[in-house]
Design a protein around this motif. Structure first.
Motif, PDB file in Angstrom:
ATOM      1  N   UNK A 177       0.855  -1.196   0.019  1.00  0.00           N
ATOM      2  CA  UNK A 177       0.191  -0.071  -0.075  1.00  0.00           C
ATOM      3  C   UNK A 177       0.828   1.079  -0.015  1.00  0.00           C
ATOM      4  N   UNK A 178       1.874   1.326   0.866  1.00  0.00           N
ATOM      5  CA  UNK A 178       3.023   2.336   0.503  1.00  0.00           C
ATOM      6  C   UNK A 178       3.435   2.553  -0.668  1.00  0.00           C
ATOM      7  N   UNK A 179       3.940   1.578  -1.133  1.00  0.00           N
ATOM      8  CA  UNK A 179       4.737   1.552  -2.502  1.00  0.00           C
ATOM      9  C   UNK A 179       3.675   2.062  -3.417  1.00  0.00           C
ATOM     10  N   UNK A 180       2.547   1.624  -3.523  1.00  0.00           N
ATOM     11  CA  UNK A 180       1.580   2.170  -4.345  1.00  0.00           C
ATOM     12  C   UNK A 180       1.290   3.789  -4.421  1.00  0.00           C
ATOM     13  N   UNK A 181       1.337   4.216  -3.354  1.00  0.00           N
ATOM     14  CA  UNK A 181       1.164   5.622  -2.752  1.00  0.00           C
ATOM     15  C   UNK A 181       2.320   6.345  -3.545  1.00  0.00           C
ATOM     16  N   UNK A 182       3.428   5.973  -3.700  1.00  0.00           N
ATOM     17  CA  UNK A 182       4.730   6.433  -4.477  1.00  0.00           C
ATOM     18  C   UNK A 182       4.465   6.567  -5.966  1.00  0.00           C
ATOM     19  N   UNK A 183       3.861   5.198  -6.479  1.00  0.00           N
ATOM     20  CA  UNK A 183       3.750   5.090  -7.837  1.00  0.00           C
ATOM     21  C   UNK A 183       2.503   5.920  -8.250  1.00  0.00           C
ATOM     22  N   UNK A 184       1.394   6.045  -7.549  1.00  0.00           N
ATOM     23  CA  UNK A 184       0.388   6.861  -7.899  1.00  0.00           C
ATOM     24  C   UNK A 184       0.750   8.315  -8.060  1.00  0.00           C
ATOM     25  N   UNK A 185       1.634   8.912  -7.014  1.00  0.00           N
ATOM     26  CA  UNK A 185       2.111  10.428  -7.162  1.00  0.00           C
ATOM     27  C   UNK A 185       3.016  10.445  -8.559  1.00  0.00           C
ATOM     28  N   UNK A 186       3.757   9.571  -8.655  1.00  0.00           N
ATOM     29  CA  UNK A 186       4.554   9.552  -9.930  1.00  0.00           C
ATOM     30  C   UNK A 186       3.631   9.732 -11.151  1.00  0.00           C
ATOM     31  N   UNK A 241       3.679  12.760   4.730  1.00  0.00           N
ATOM     32  CA  UNK A 241       5.061  12.592   4.342  1.00  0.00           C
ATOM     33  C   UNK A 241       5.341  11.294   3.892  1.00  0.00           C
ATOM     34  N   UNK A 242       6.277  10.916   2.768  1.00  0.00           N
ATOM     35  CA  UNK A 242       6.580   9.865   2.187  1.00  0.00           C
ATOM     36  C   UNK A 242       7.403   9.004   3.338  1.00  0.00           C
ATOM     37  N   UNK A 243       7.398   7.578   2.932  1.00  0.00           N
ATOM     38  CA  UNK A 243       8.175   6.705   3.834  1.00  0.00           C
ATOM     39  C   UNK A 243       9.222   6.101   2.909  1.00  0.00           C
ATOM     40  N   UNK A 244      10.024   5.169   3.352  1.00  0.00           N
ATOM     41  CA  UNK A 244      10.972   4.671   2.453  1.00  0.00           C
ATOM     42  C   UNK A 244      10.269   3.483   1.431  1.00  0.00           C
ATOM     43  N   UNK A 245       9.162   3.031   1.731  1.00  0.00           N
ATOM     44  CA  UNK A 245       8.283   2.384   0.658  1.00  0.00           C
ATOM     45  C   UNK A 245       7.891   3.050  -0.403  1.00  0.00           C
ATOM     46  N   UNK A 246       7.259   4.342  -0.081  1.00  0.00           N
ATOM     47  CA  UNK A 246       6.776   5.219  -0.906  1.00  0.00           C
ATOM     48  C   UNK A 246       7.965   5.786  -1.870  1.00  0.00           C
ATOM     49  N   UNK A 247       9.020   5.897  -1.487  1.00  0.00           N
ATOM     50  CA  UNK A 247      10.126   6.424  -2.380  1.00  0.00           C
ATOM     51  C   UNK A 247      10.431   5.126  -3.381  1.00  0.00           C
ATOM     52  N   UNK A 248      10.373   3.931  -2.989  1.00  0.00           N
ATOM     53  CA  UNK A 248      10.595   2.669  -3.892  1.00  0.00           C
ATOM     54  C   UNK A 248       9.665   2.727  -4.908  1.00  0.00           C
ATOM     55  N   UNK A 249       8.261   3.171  -4.680  1.00  0.00           N
ATOM     56  CA  UNK A 249       7.168   3.184  -5.633  1.00  0.00           C
ATOM     57  C   UNK A 249       7.391   4.489  -6.363  1.00  0.00           C
ATOM     58  N   UNK A 250       7.752   5.566  -6.119  1.00  0.00           N
ATOM     59  CA  UNK A 250       7.988   6.739  -6.834  1.00  0.00           C
ATOM     60  C   UNK A 250       8.926   6.592  -7.895  1.00  0.00           C
ATOM     61  N   UNK A 251      10.165   6.056  -7.376  1.00  0.00           N
ATOM     62  CA  UNK A 251      11.195   5.639  -8.456  1.00  0.00           C
ATOM     63  C   UNK A 251      10.856   4.626  -9.465  1.00  0.00           C
ATOM     64  N   UNK A 252      10.166   3.649  -9.064  1.00  0.00           N
ATOM     65  CA  UNK A 252       9.696   2.859  -9.966  1.00  0.00           C
ATOM     66  C   UNK A 252       8.621   3.243 -11.062  1.00  0.00           C
ATOM     67  N   UNK A 253       7.814   4.183 -10.428  1.00  0.00           N
ATOM     68  CA  UNK A 253       6.936   4.701 -11.540  1.00  0.00           C
ATOM     69  C   UNK A 253       7.412   5.594 -12.285  1.00  0.00           C
ATOM     70  N   UNK A 254       8.479   6.532 -11.820  1.00  0.00           N
ATOM     71  CA  UNK A 254       9.185   7.581 -12.694  1.00  0.00           C
ATOM     72  C   UNK A 254       9.912   6.895 -13.620  1.00  0.00           C
ATOM     73  N   UNK A 255      10.801   5.738 -13.529  1.00  0.00           N
ATOM     74  CA  UNK A 255      11.511   5.052 -14.346  1.00  0.00           C
ATOM     75  C   UNK A 255      10.832   4.568 -15.308  1.00  0.00           C
ATOM     76  N   UNK A 256       9.790   3.893 -15.129  1.00  0.00           N
ATOM     77  CA  UNK A 256       8.934   3.409 -16.176  1.00  0.00           C
ATOM     78  C   UNK A 256       8.152   4.453 -17.045  1.00  0.00           C
ATOM     79  N   UNK A 257       7.812   5.572 -16.514  1.00  0.00           N
ATOM     80  CA  UNK A 257       7.255   6.545 -17.200  1.00  0.00           C
ATOM     81  C   UNK A 257       8.295   7.084 -18.087  1.00  0.00           C
ATOM     82  N   UNK A 258       9.253   7.436 -17.708  1.00  0.00           N
ATOM     83  CA  UNK A 258      10.676   7.831 -18.322  1.00  0.00           C
ATOM     84  C   UNK A 258      10.707   7.290 -19.601  1.00  0.00           C
ATOM     85  N   UNK A 259      10.914   6.079 -19.480  1.00  0.00           N
ATOM     86  CA  UNK A 259      11.414   4.771 -20.320  1.00  0.00           C
ATOM     87  C   UNK A 259      10.195   4.948 -21.545  1.00  0.00           C
ATOM     88  N   UNK A 260       8.926   4.938 -21.149  1.00  0.00           N
ATOM     89  CA  UNK A 260       7.944   5.113 -22.192  1.00  0.00           C
ATOM     90  C   UNK A 260       8.140   6.257 -22.930  1.00  0.00           C
TER      91      UNK A 260
END
Length: 373
Positions: A47-56, A300-319
Protein backbone atom coordinates in the motif's frame (compact mmCIF):
# COMPACT_ATOMS: atom_id res chain seq x y z
CA UNK A 1 -12.92 -14.69 -5.66
CA UNK A 2 -12.30 -12.00 -8.28
CA UNK A 3 -9.05 -10.15 -7.81
CA UNK A 4 -9.26 -6.61 -6.53
CA UNK A 5 -8.60 -4.09 -9.24
CA UNK A 6 -7.64 -0.54 -8.62
CA UNK A 7 -7.48 1.89 -11.52
CA UNK A 8 -5.84 5.21 -10.87
CA UNK A 9 -7.73 8.08 -12.44
CA UNK A 10 -4.90 10.08 -13.98
CA UNK A 11 -5.01 13.84 -13.66
CA UNK A 12 -5.59 15.79 -16.86
CA UNK A 13 -4.15 19.07 -15.65
CA UNK A 14 -2.68 21.66 -18.01
CA UNK A 15 0.54 21.96 -16.01
CA UNK A 16 3.83 21.89 -17.87
CA UNK A 17 3.07 21.76 -21.58
CA UNK A 18 -0.51 23.05 -21.68
CA UNK A 19 -2.24 19.82 -22.69
CA UNK A 20 -5.94 19.69 -21.83
CA UNK A 21 -8.06 16.73 -20.73
CA UNK A 22 -9.63 16.74 -24.19
CA UNK A 23 -6.19 16.43 -25.80
CA UNK A 24 -5.43 13.45 -23.59
CA UNK A 25 -8.72 11.83 -24.60
CA UNK A 26 -7.89 12.23 -28.27
CA UNK A 27 -4.47 10.65 -27.86
CA UNK A 28 -5.67 7.67 -25.79
CA UNK A 29 -3.78 6.09 -22.91
CA UNK A 30 -0.54 4.29 -22.18
CA UNK A 31 -0.84 1.63 -19.49
CA UNK A 32 1.54 0.55 -16.77
CA UNK A 33 0.67 -2.66 -14.93
CA UNK A 34 1.20 -2.83 -11.16
CA UNK A 35 0.82 -6.03 -9.12
CA UNK A 36 1.27 -5.76 -5.35
CA UNK A 37 0.17 -7.34 -2.06
CA UNK A 38 -2.63 -4.91 -1.20
CA UNK A 39 -4.21 -7.42 1.16
CA UNK A 40 -2.58 -10.12 3.25
CA UNK A 41 0.40 -10.25 5.60
CA UNK A 42 2.59 -7.68 3.82
CA UNK A 43 -0.19 -5.38 2.60
CA UNK A 44 1.28 -2.41 4.46
CA UNK A 45 4.39 -2.48 2.25
CA UNK A 46 2.37 -2.80 -0.95
CA UNK A 47 0.00 0.00 0.00
CA UNK A 48 2.83 2.40 0.79
CA UNK A 49 4.64 1.48 -2.43
CA UNK A 50 1.45 2.12 -4.39
CA UNK A 51 1.16 5.63 -2.94
CA UNK A 52 4.53 6.46 -4.46
CA UNK A 53 3.55 5.03 -7.85
CA UNK A 54 0.30 7.01 -7.83
CA UNK A 55 2.09 10.28 -7.13
CA UNK A 56 4.56 9.56 -9.93
CA UNK A 57 1.67 8.92 -12.35
CA UNK A 58 -0.06 12.14 -11.32
CA UNK A 59 3.11 14.18 -11.83
CA UNK A 60 3.71 12.61 -15.24
CA UNK A 61 0.19 13.42 -16.39
CA UNK A 62 0.43 16.97 -15.04
CA UNK A 63 3.48 17.44 -17.23
CA UNK A 64 1.91 16.16 -20.46
CA UNK A 65 1.59 12.44 -19.95
CA UNK A 66 3.42 10.02 -22.22
CA UNK A 67 4.08 11.94 -25.44
CA UNK A 68 0.59 13.42 -25.34
CA UNK A 69 -1.19 10.28 -24.11
CA UNK A 70 -2.58 9.87 -20.61
CA UNK A 71 -0.67 7.52 -18.32
CA UNK A 72 -2.99 4.95 -16.74
CA UNK A 73 -2.09 2.61 -13.91
CA UNK A 74 -3.78 -0.77 -13.86
CA UNK A 75 -3.30 -2.07 -10.32
CA UNK A 76 -4.07 -5.61 -9.17
CA UNK A 77 -3.72 -7.33 -5.81
CA UNK A 78 -1.75 -10.61 -5.66
CA UNK A 79 -1.79 -10.87 -1.83
CA UNK A 80 1.94 -11.55 -1.74
CA UNK A 81 1.51 -15.02 -3.27
CA UNK A 82 3.78 -15.99 -6.21
CA UNK A 83 1.03 -18.06 -7.86
CA UNK A 84 -1.36 -15.10 -7.69
CA UNK A 85 1.40 -12.80 -8.98
CA UNK A 86 1.74 -14.98 -12.10
CA UNK A 87 -2.01 -14.79 -12.72
CA UNK A 88 -1.93 -11.02 -12.23
CA UNK A 89 0.96 -10.63 -14.70
CA UNK A 90 -0.82 -12.71 -17.34
CA UNK A 91 -3.99 -10.68 -16.95
CA UNK A 92 -2.12 -7.37 -17.18
CA UNK A 93 -0.43 -8.51 -20.39
CA UNK A 94 -3.22 -10.46 -22.11
CA UNK A 95 -6.32 -8.52 -21.04
CA UNK A 96 -5.18 -5.04 -20.05
CA UNK A 97 -2.43 -4.82 -22.69
CA UNK A 98 -0.01 -2.87 -20.50
CA UNK A 99 3.22 -1.59 -22.07
CA UNK A 100 5.38 -2.35 -19.03
CA UNK A 101 4.75 -3.86 -15.61
CA UNK A 102 6.01 -4.08 -12.05
CA UNK A 103 4.59 -7.15 -10.30
CA UNK A 104 6.60 -7.90 -7.19
CA UNK A 105 6.89 -7.95 -3.39
CA UNK A 106 8.07 -10.32 -2.12
CA UNK A 107 11.02 -11.31 -4.31
CA UNK A 108 9.56 -14.78 -4.85
CA UNK A 109 6.66 -13.11 -6.67
CA UNK A 110 9.08 -11.10 -8.81
CA UNK A 111 10.98 -14.24 -9.81
CA UNK A 112 7.77 -16.14 -10.61
CA UNK A 113 6.60 -13.32 -12.88
CA UNK A 114 9.90 -13.28 -14.76
CA UNK A 115 8.90 -16.53 -16.45
CA UNK A 116 5.86 -14.72 -17.83
CA UNK A 117 7.62 -11.55 -18.98
CA UNK A 118 10.52 -13.42 -20.56
CA UNK A 119 8.13 -15.54 -22.62
CA UNK A 120 5.84 -12.63 -23.49
CA UNK A 121 8.84 -10.39 -24.21
CA UNK A 122 7.53 -7.43 -22.23
CA UNK A 123 9.58 -5.14 -19.94
CA UNK A 124 9.36 -5.86 -16.22
CA UNK A 125 10.62 -3.62 -13.43
CA UNK A 126 11.46 -4.78 -9.90
CA UNK A 127 10.72 -1.74 -7.78
CA UNK A 128 10.64 -3.61 -4.48
CA UNK A 129 12.47 -6.85 -5.24
CA UNK A 130 15.46 -6.24 -2.90
CA UNK A 131 16.81 -9.77 -3.36
CA UNK A 132 19.63 -10.29 -5.86
CA UNK A 133 17.95 -13.48 -7.11
CA UNK A 134 15.64 -11.83 -9.70
CA UNK A 135 18.76 -10.43 -11.40
CA UNK A 136 20.18 -13.94 -11.75
CA UNK A 137 17.33 -15.41 -13.84
CA UNK A 138 18.84 -14.54 -17.23
CA UNK A 139 15.87 -12.39 -18.18
CA UNK A 140 16.88 -9.51 -20.51
CA UNK A 141 13.42 -7.96 -20.02
CA UNK A 142 13.93 -7.47 -16.27
CA UNK A 143 15.33 -4.32 -14.61
CA UNK A 144 15.65 -3.64 -10.87
CA UNK A 145 15.48 -0.19 -9.28
CA UNK A 146 15.44 -1.38 -5.66
CA UNK A 147 18.73 -1.99 -3.88
CA UNK A 148 19.87 -5.60 -3.68
CA UNK A 149 20.51 -7.66 -0.58
CA UNK A 150 24.21 -7.69 -1.48
CA UNK A 151 24.31 -3.90 -1.22
CA UNK A 152 22.20 -4.04 1.91
CA UNK A 153 24.51 -6.68 3.42
CA UNK A 154 27.58 -4.52 2.84
CA UNK A 155 25.90 -1.58 4.59
CA UNK A 156 24.69 -3.85 7.38
CA UNK A 157 28.20 -5.17 7.99
CA UNK A 158 29.57 -1.63 7.99
CA UNK A 159 27.10 -0.38 10.59
CA UNK A 160 27.65 -3.47 12.79
CA UNK A 161 31.43 -3.22 12.63
CA UNK A 162 31.84 -1.49 16.00
CA UNK A 163 34.09 -2.27 18.96
CA UNK A 164 32.89 -5.21 21.05
CA UNK A 165 30.46 -6.55 18.46
CA UNK A 166 31.86 -9.97 17.57
CA UNK A 167 28.70 -12.12 17.50
CA UNK A 168 25.13 -11.60 16.31
CA UNK A 169 21.86 -13.53 16.25
CA UNK A 170 19.49 -12.91 13.34
CA UNK A 171 15.74 -13.13 12.68
CA UNK A 172 14.24 -12.65 9.20
CA UNK A 173 11.19 -13.67 7.12
CA UNK A 174 11.06 -17.24 5.83
CA UNK A 175 10.99 -16.31 2.14
CA UNK A 176 13.43 -15.59 -0.67
CA UNK A 177 14.02 -12.07 0.61
CA UNK A 178 14.71 -13.09 4.21
CA UNK A 179 16.93 -16.06 3.47
CA UNK A 180 18.96 -14.35 0.76
CA UNK A 181 19.41 -11.25 2.93
CA UNK A 182 20.68 -13.30 5.88
CA UNK A 183 22.99 -15.32 3.61
CA UNK A 184 24.48 -12.14 2.13
CA UNK A 185 24.83 -10.57 5.56
CA UNK A 186 26.64 -13.64 6.93
CA UNK A 187 29.25 -13.40 4.18
CA UNK A 188 29.73 -9.65 4.61
CA UNK A 189 29.95 -9.92 8.41
CA UNK A 190 32.42 -12.81 8.28
CA UNK A 191 34.84 -10.66 6.30
CA UNK A 192 34.85 -8.21 9.21
CA UNK A 193 35.28 -10.88 11.88
CA UNK A 194 31.66 -10.85 13.07
CA UNK A 195 30.14 -14.31 13.53
CA UNK A 196 26.46 -15.14 13.12
CA UNK A 197 25.92 -17.56 16.01
CA UNK A 198 22.23 -18.15 15.29
CA UNK A 199 19.78 -17.37 12.47
CA UNK A 200 16.06 -18.07 12.52
CA UNK A 201 13.20 -17.41 10.10
CA UNK A 202 9.58 -16.58 10.88
CA UNK A 203 6.44 -17.38 8.90
CA UNK A 204 4.10 -14.67 7.62
CA UNK A 205 1.29 -16.20 9.64
CA UNK A 206 3.30 -16.28 12.87
CA UNK A 207 2.05 -14.30 15.88
CA UNK A 208 4.32 -15.47 18.71
CA UNK A 209 8.11 -15.09 18.67
CA UNK A 210 8.89 -16.38 22.16
CA UNK A 211 10.70 -19.51 21.01
CA UNK A 212 12.97 -17.69 18.55
CA UNK A 213 13.76 -14.88 20.98
CA UNK A 214 14.58 -17.21 23.86
CA UNK A 215 16.79 -19.28 21.58
CA UNK A 216 18.59 -16.13 20.47
CA UNK A 217 19.06 -15.09 24.10
CA UNK A 218 20.55 -18.49 24.95
CA UNK A 219 23.47 -17.80 22.61
CA UNK A 220 24.20 -14.52 24.42
CA UNK A 221 25.23 -12.67 21.24
CA UNK A 222 26.76 -9.21 21.34
CA UNK A 223 23.94 -7.86 19.15
CA UNK A 224 20.69 -8.75 17.38
CA UNK A 225 19.69 -8.28 13.74
CA UNK A 226 15.89 -8.16 13.42
CA UNK A 227 14.59 -7.90 9.87
CA UNK A 228 10.95 -8.19 10.90
CA UNK A 229 8.04 -6.65 8.98
CA UNK A 230 5.22 -4.58 10.45
CA UNK A 231 3.16 -5.38 12.55
CA UNK A 232 5.28 -8.35 13.66
CA UNK A 233 8.09 -5.91 14.48
CA UNK A 234 5.91 -4.48 17.25
CA UNK A 235 5.27 -7.96 18.65
CA UNK A 236 8.97 -8.84 18.60
CA UNK A 237 10.03 -5.65 20.39
CA UNK A 238 7.28 -6.07 22.99
CA UNK A 239 8.24 -9.68 23.70
CA UNK A 240 11.94 -8.75 23.91
CA UNK A 241 11.04 -6.23 26.59
CA UNK A 242 8.98 -8.82 28.47
CA UNK A 243 11.91 -11.27 28.40
CA UNK A 244 14.39 -8.61 29.47
CA UNK A 245 16.44 -8.98 26.30
CA UNK A 246 18.63 -5.89 25.98
CA UNK A 247 21.11 -6.00 23.13
CA UNK A 248 22.20 -3.49 20.49
CA UNK A 249 19.69 -3.76 17.64
CA UNK A 250 20.25 -3.63 13.89
CA UNK A 251 17.59 -3.76 11.17
CA UNK A 252 16.47 -2.68 7.69
CA UNK A 253 13.64 -0.73 6.06
CA UNK A 254 11.22 -2.79 8.18
CA UNK A 255 12.18 -0.77 11.26
CA UNK A 256 11.65 2.56 9.53
CA UNK A 257 8.00 2.97 10.39
CA UNK A 258 6.14 5.89 12.07
CA UNK A 259 3.58 3.43 13.44
CA UNK A 260 6.31 1.38 15.08
CA UNK A 261 7.85 4.54 16.53
CA UNK A 262 4.49 5.67 17.95
CA UNK A 263 3.88 2.34 19.70
CA UNK A 264 7.37 1.13 20.57
CA UNK A 265 9.74 4.07 20.16
CA UNK A 266 11.38 3.58 23.56
CA UNK A 267 12.16 -0.04 22.70
CA UNK A 268 13.91 1.06 19.48
CA UNK A 269 16.33 3.48 21.12
CA UNK A 270 19.80 3.09 19.65
CA UNK A 271 18.68 0.85 16.77
CA UNK A 272 20.74 1.21 13.57
CA UNK A 273 19.04 0.69 10.22
CA UNK A 274 20.31 0.08 6.68
CA UNK A 275 17.77 0.97 3.99
CA UNK A 276 17.19 2.47 0.55
CA UNK A 277 16.03 5.96 1.54
CA UNK A 278 14.49 8.00 4.33
CA UNK A 279 12.93 11.49 4.58
CA UNK A 280 15.85 12.49 6.78
CA UNK A 281 18.07 12.55 3.67
CA UNK A 282 18.45 16.12 2.43
CA UNK A 283 19.71 16.43 -1.14
CA UNK A 284 18.10 18.02 -4.21
CA UNK A 285 16.40 14.81 -5.45
CA UNK A 286 15.13 13.89 -1.98
CA UNK A 287 13.89 17.39 -1.19
CA UNK A 288 12.04 17.63 -4.51
CA UNK A 289 10.44 14.23 -3.98
CA UNK A 290 9.33 15.04 -0.43
CA UNK A 291 7.77 18.33 -1.53
CA UNK A 292 5.97 16.74 -4.48
CA UNK A 293 4.75 13.71 -2.53
CA UNK A 294 3.40 15.78 0.35
CA UNK A 295 1.59 18.10 -2.06
CA UNK A 296 -0.19 15.17 -3.73
CA UNK A 297 -0.60 12.59 -0.95
CA UNK A 298 -1.10 15.07 1.91
CA UNK A 299 1.35 13.14 4.06
CA UNK A 300 5.10 12.63 4.35
CA UNK A 301 6.61 9.78 2.31
CA UNK A 302 8.35 6.80 3.84
CA UNK A 303 11.03 4.51 2.38
CA UNK A 304 8.37 2.27 0.80
CA UNK A 305 6.72 5.21 -0.98
CA UNK A 306 10.12 6.27 -2.35
CA UNK A 307 10.53 2.83 -3.92
CA UNK A 308 7.15 3.24 -5.62
CA UNK A 309 7.91 6.78 -6.79
CA UNK A 310 11.21 5.69 -8.30
CA UNK A 311 9.69 2.68 -10.05
CA UNK A 312 6.86 4.78 -11.45
CA UNK A 313 9.13 7.55 -12.69
CA UNK A 314 11.63 5.16 -14.28
CA UNK A 315 8.90 3.30 -16.17
CA UNK A 316 7.23 6.53 -17.30
CA UNK A 317 10.53 8.09 -18.39
CA UNK A 318 11.34 4.98 -20.45
CA UNK A 319 7.92 5.09 -22.12
CA UNK A 320 8.49 8.75 -23.00
CA UNK A 321 12.00 8.09 -24.31
CA UNK A 322 10.85 5.14 -26.42
CA UNK A 323 8.45 7.42 -28.31
CA UNK A 324 4.79 7.35 -29.30
CA UNK A 325 3.53 3.91 -30.27
CA UNK A 326 6.83 2.24 -29.30
CA UNK A 327 6.89 -1.55 -29.22
CA UNK A 328 8.14 -3.65 -26.30
CA UNK A 329 11.70 -3.89 -27.64
CA UNK A 330 11.99 -0.12 -27.98
CA UNK A 331 10.74 0.31 -24.43
CA UNK A 332 13.24 -2.29 -23.19
CA UNK A 333 16.07 -0.45 -24.92
CA UNK A 334 14.90 2.86 -23.44
CA UNK A 335 14.91 1.30 -19.96
CA UNK A 336 18.42 0.00 -20.50
CA UNK A 337 19.58 3.56 -21.26
CA UNK A 338 18.02 5.06 -18.11
CA UNK A 339 20.16 7.71 -16.45
CA UNK A 340 18.01 9.36 -13.77
CA UNK A 341 18.74 10.66 -10.29
CA UNK A 342 16.27 9.17 -7.81
CA UNK A 343 15.98 10.25 -4.17
CA UNK A 344 17.99 7.15 -3.21
CA UNK A 345 20.71 7.58 -5.84
CA UNK A 346 21.48 7.34 -9.54
CA UNK A 347 19.41 4.87 -11.55
CA UNK A 348 21.66 3.54 -14.31
CA UNK A 349 21.34 -0.13 -15.22
CA UNK A 350 24.25 -2.46 -15.91
CA UNK A 351 24.14 -5.33 -18.41
CA UNK A 352 22.23 -7.46 -15.89
CA UNK A 353 19.52 -4.86 -15.28
CA UNK A 354 20.82 -3.84 -11.85
CA UNK A 355 20.73 -0.13 -11.00
CA UNK A 356 23.22 -0.54 -8.13
CA UNK A 357 21.27 1.79 -5.86
CA UNK A 358 23.28 2.49 -2.67
CA UNK A 359 22.13 1.86 0.89
CA UNK A 360 21.96 4.48 3.64
CA UNK A 361 22.41 4.07 7.38
CA UNK A 362 20.19 5.66 10.04
CA UNK A 363 20.14 5.47 13.83
CA UNK A 364 17.05 5.87 16.00
CA UNK A 365 17.99 8.07 18.93
CA UNK A 366 16.07 10.44 21.16
CA UNK A 367 12.81 9.40 19.55
CA UNK A 368 13.95 10.30 16.02
CA UNK A 369 15.80 8.81 13.07
CA UNK A 370 19.17 10.38 12.31
CA UNK A 371 21.30 9.94 9.17
CA UNK A 372 24.64 8.26 9.85
CA UNK A 373 25.62 7.77 6.21
Amino acid sequence: MPKKEFRVAALSVAFAVGLSGAAFAQEGTVKIGIGLPLTGQIAFLGQQFLKGVKVAAAVINESGGINGSKLELVVLDHKGLPSEAVSVAKRLIDEDHVSILDVDLPSSATIAVEGVTKTARIPQLGGYACSSLPLQQGNPWYFQTSLTNDTLAAATAEMMHVPGNKTVAMLAPNDDYGRSTVAAAKDALAKLGIKVVYADYYENTQTDYSSALLKMRSYNPDSLYLDVRWPDSLTVLTQMSEFGIKKPLYSTINFYNPKLVAQAGKLMEGTSIALNWAPELNDPASDAFKKTFEAHAKEAPDANAELGWTAGMVMANALRAAGKGADAEAIRQALAKTDWMSPAGLIKFDEHGDAHVPAHILRFQGGKYHVVK
